[in-house]
Design an enzyme around this catalytic site. Structure first.
Site, short mmCIF file in Angstrom:
data_model
loop_
_atom_site.label_atom_id
_atom_site.label_comp_id
_atom_site.label_asym_id
_atom_site.label_seq_id
_atom_site.Cartn_x
_atom_site.Cartn_y
_atom_site.Cartn_z
N PRO A 12 0.86 -1.00 -0.14
CA PRO A 12 -0.01 -0.12 -0.08
C PRO A 12 1.00 1.20 0.12
O PRO A 12 1.77 1.41 0.60
CB PRO A 12 -0.75 -0.04 1.26
CG PRO A 12 -0.19 -1.12 2.03
CD PRO A 12 0.54 -2.13 1.34
N GLU A 13 0.75 2.10 -1.08
CA GLU A 13 1.17 3.36 -1.10
C GLU A 13 0.14 4.55 -0.69
O GLU A 13 -0.94 4.04 -0.24
CB GLU A 13 1.90 3.61 -2.46
CG GLU A 13 3.23 2.73 -2.48
CD GLU A 13 4.12 3.13 -3.78
OE1 GLU A 13 4.11 4.14 -4.02
OE2 GLU A 13 4.68 2.09 -4.18
#
Ligand SMILES: [Zn+2]
Length: 249
Positions: A2-3
């Site tokens: 997850p960014e």
């Protein structure tokens, strides 16, 4: 992993289920995340009402009257809304119960963080030295130019340095450098994820991260979407850099 866009989409997806709600229960099945989950987390949280859900970089802050619950999804974490009592599966380490609904953290690689901070969460050591928000008003071409002075690093390393600008990991650094536009790439990713918001409400299933249409990331040897030349890949340390040698100077 997850960014920033995935964390922002998570924030938007779960926000309606937690804002104004009082925490009625906490279940911690495994305390061994990147930092150990405090033993007294339940006694701190139960009875507290969530006032705001704020994203700072890739951290989610559940702001309550006495302080904030700080959550980071690490390499593989996801949060989803479930019915309380839903049987946990492997890697479902933490539940926050809000009466008739609950929030469940799954984190197979256990690089996530679940911590409490009394008072101002922005002063927590994990957050105090974070750089500017890439979608905030302080991030500009002038800022990036000034931040690059006196540093002998490549532009990609600069973008990925959370003390300069937060939330840009390898995927969006590659994509942003191809487009020469950090904000556009992040905003487009968040917009693309908007259609996946409903995925946060289900008791089962894979993490609700949306599939993306990348320009260069993970496209080694495939044709550039602009000029048709083969996308190249080079490795710097553990990271792969994808680029078009024709479009990118
Ligand atoms: Zn090209």
């Amino acid at each position: 992993m997850p960014e920033l866009p995935e964390v922002e989409i998570t924030r938007r997806g779960i926000e309606p289920f937690v804002i104004g709600k009082t925490i009625t229960g906490v279940a911690v099945r495994n305390r061994d995340l990147r930092q150990r989950i405090p033993r007294n987390l339940a006694s701190i949280l139960v009875g507290q009402r969530v006032k705001r859900l704020v994203r700072r970089g890739k951290y989610l802050l559940f702001e309550c009257d006495a302080g904030s619950l700080i959550v980071h999804l690490g390499m593989s974490g996801s949060l989803r809304v479930i019915e309380p009592g839903t049987l946990p599966r492997e890697h479902d380490h933490v539940d926050l119960v809000f009466g008739g609904t609950a929030l469940r953290l799954r984190d197979p690689r256990r690089f996530g963080v679940v911590l409490w901070k009394d008072g101002d969460a922005f002063r927590h050591p994990l957050l105090a030295r974070l750089g500017v928000e890439p979608l905030g008003e302080h991030f500009s071409p002038e800022f990036l130019y000034r931040a690059s002075r006196g540093r002998g690093v490549g532009i990609k390393q600069l973008l990925m340095n959370a003390n300069v600008v937060v939330g840009i990991g390898n995927i969006y650094a590659n994509e942003s450098l191809f487009k020469a536009a950090v904000r556009d790439v992040l905003a487009a990713a968040i917009a693309a994820g908007g259609s996946s918001l409903r995925d946060f409400v289900q008791s089962d299933g894979s993490p609700g991260y949306f599939q993306q249409h990348y320009c260069v990331y993970d496209r080694a040897a495939l044709p550039c979407r602009v000029c048709g030349a083969a996308i190249r890949v080079s490795r710097m340390g553990q990271r792969s850099s994808f680029y078009c040698a024709t479009c990118q100077k």
